[in-house]
Write a protein that holds these residues in place. Sequence first.
Motif, short mmCIF file in Angstrom:
data_model
loop_
_atom_site.label_atom_id
_atom_site.label_comp_id
_atom_site.label_asym_id
_atom_site.label_seq_id
_atom_site.Cartn_x
_atom_site.Cartn_y
_atom_site.Cartn_z
N THR A 59 0.86 -1.18 0.00
CA THR A 59 0.00 0.00 0.00
C THR A 59 0.90 1.24 0.00
O THR A 59 2.04 1.19 0.48
CB THR A 59 -0.90 0.05 1.24
OG1 THR A 59 -0.09 0.17 2.41
CG2 THR A 59 -1.76 -1.20 1.34
N GLY A 63 -6.52 3.81 2.15
CA GLY A 63 -7.49 3.28 1.21
C GLY A 63 -6.94 2.27 0.23
O GLY A 63 -7.71 1.55 -0.41
N ASP A 64 -5.61 2.19 0.12
CA ASP A 64 -5.01 1.25 -0.83
C ASP A 64 -5.26 -0.20 -0.44
O ASP A 64 -5.33 -1.08 -1.32
CB ASP A 64 -3.50 1.49 -0.95
CG ASP A 64 -3.16 2.69 -1.81
OD1 ASP A 64 -4.10 3.30 -2.37
OD2 ASP A 64 -1.96 3.03 -1.92
N GLU A 66 -7.94 -1.57 0.73
CA GLU A 66 -9.23 -2.00 0.16
C GLU A 66 -9.11 -2.16 -1.35
O GLU A 66 -9.61 -3.14 -1.92
CB GLU A 66 -10.31 -0.98 0.50
CG GLU A 66 -11.67 -1.36 -0.06
CD GLU A 66 -12.76 -0.38 0.32
OE1 GLU A 66 -13.88 -0.50 -0.24
OE2 GLU A 66 -12.51 0.50 1.17
N LYS A 67 -8.46 -1.22 -2.02
CA LYS A 67 -8.33 -1.29 -3.48
C LYS A 67 -7.57 -2.54 -3.90
O LYS A 67 -7.97 -3.24 -4.84
CB LYS A 67 -7.62 -0.05 -4.00
CG LYS A 67 -8.40 1.24 -3.83
CD LYS A 67 -7.57 2.45 -4.27
CE LYS A 67 -8.29 3.75 -4.00
NZ LYS A 67 -7.45 4.94 -4.32
N LEU A 68 -6.47 -2.82 -3.23
CA LEU A 68 -5.67 -4.00 -3.58
C LEU A 68 -6.43 -5.29 -3.28
O LEU A 68 -6.34 -6.27 -4.02
CB LEU A 68 -4.34 -3.96 -2.85
CG LEU A 68 -3.37 -2.86 -3.27
CD1 LEU A 68 -2.13 -2.85 -2.37
CD2 LEU A 68 -2.96 -3.02 -4.73
N ARG A 70 -9.67 -5.67 -3.40
CA ARG A 70 -10.67 -5.84 -4.45
C ARG A 70 -10.03 -6.43 -5.71
O ARG A 70 -10.62 -7.28 -6.39
CB ARG A 70 -11.35 -4.51 -4.77
CG ARG A 70 -12.23 -4.00 -3.67
CD ARG A 70 -13.21 -2.94 -4.10
NE ARG A 70 -13.92 -2.42 -2.94
CZ ARG A 70 -14.93 -3.01 -2.33
NH1 ARG A 70 -15.36 -4.18 -2.78
NH2 ARG A 70 -15.51 -2.47 -1.28
N LYS A 71 -8.83 -5.98 -6.01
CA LYS A 71 -8.08 -6.55 -7.13
C LYS A 71 -7.84 -8.04 -6.91
O LYS A 71 -7.98 -8.86 -7.83
CB LYS A 71 -6.76 -5.80 -7.29
CG LYS A 71 -5.83 -6.35 -8.37
CD LYS A 71 -4.51 -5.58 -8.39
CE LYS A 71 -3.51 -6.21 -9.36
NZ LYS A 71 -2.21 -5.47 -9.34
N LYS A 74 -11.02 -10.06 -7.50
CA LYS A 74 -11.28 -10.19 -8.94
C LYS A 74 -10.39 -11.24 -9.58
O LYS A 74 -10.80 -11.93 -10.52
CB LYS A 74 -11.07 -8.84 -9.63
CG LYS A 74 -12.18 -7.83 -9.39
CD LYS A 74 -11.96 -6.55 -10.17
CE LYS A 74 -13.08 -5.56 -9.95
NZ LYS A 74 -12.87 -4.29 -10.71
N GLU A 91 -9.25 -2.06 6.39
CA GLU A 91 -9.35 -1.69 4.98
C GLU A 91 -9.59 -2.92 4.11
O GLU A 91 -10.44 -2.91 3.21
CB GLU A 91 -8.07 -0.98 4.53
CG GLU A 91 -7.93 0.44 5.01
CD GLU A 91 -6.86 1.20 4.25
OE1 GLU A 91 -6.27 0.63 3.31
OE2 GLU A 91 -6.62 2.37 4.59
N ALA A 95 -13.27 -5.22 1.25
CA ALA A 95 -13.31 -5.87 -0.06
C ALA A 95 -13.54 -7.37 0.04
O ALA A 95 -14.17 -7.97 -0.84
CB ALA A 95 -12.00 -5.61 -0.81
#
Length: 319
Positions: A59, A63-64, A66-68, A70-71, A74, A91, A95
């Motif tokens: 990160t 917020g990173d 959560e973003k990572l 989610r990646k 996927k 965080e 996700a």
Amino acid sequence: MQLDELENLSHSSDSPQFFAVIIANPASGNVGFSLQNRHFDETLAFLRAQGWKAELWYTQSAGDGEKLARKAVKQQVNLVIAAGGDGTINEIIQALAGSETALGVLPGGTVNVWARELGIPLDDIGARKVLVHGQTRRIDLGCVNGRYFLLMVGIGFDGEVTQAVEGKPLKRLGILGYTLAVLWLGPGYRGFPVVAQIDRYVVKTRALQIIVGNTQLYAGAVKFTWQAHCDDGLLDLCIVRKRSLWGRLVVAKDFILRRAQRRLWVRYDTFKSLKIETPEPIPYQIDGEAGGFTPAEFSVAPGILKVIVPQKTPQGLFT
């Protein structure tokens, strides 16, 4: 009651390769970056030696995580390993909730409440053995104003302390910084009137502190929600009533020593939905990080998160 998902984490040669991603917060804890990198290299080598595919993602800002995560979901990653503190974990669970990707932990924060709650070793060698040899279970998450929490939400005094420390030099001092904030703010904190709608009934009182817990441990040592189970489909509520300065010291001592008479100083409930209203906005913390302000609406999401835990967990945390 949630049933265990006892899964064997080592896969046969004809199974798809098990995929794990470490999401690391380099700002967590007090370990230097070069030493941190060495620990991660050793952990990656250990996981790959088990036949796993393992990657390390860093990160860079709030917020990173959560973003990572989610990646990772996927990409159908089997296991996301949170390398950091309870804030990093919070965080990531935003996700992972509702997905088939499990959460594992390499403790690297200031207090590491989730790791302590489960009995996960705080050293990398012990923690990574849990990742490989542990069991997978489904647990509940709490939700406050649309955000999931794994551990607890604190409204009132600890919310004030967290707000005072967040983004300031005190936070770099770790536990010492929080202790200084407690000593500075504690004597003058007056408490607040509150209306709590607990499922179908309403309670009016004056509180010093409100803790909503999905788990039991608070700040690594105290148990405000000492009856909580993280897989029972309920959240626990502990309202610490307003006390004089001397009375607060008595309450603190009873909770630290986990005495039975701590029940005298609080109102304790379990619930599925809760609404907290106060005349003035009162700050709250989520899993040890600054959250928002009241009013606050709570709900529980049963069995929504897969987690890797030790084969033997502390008694009472699971039903």
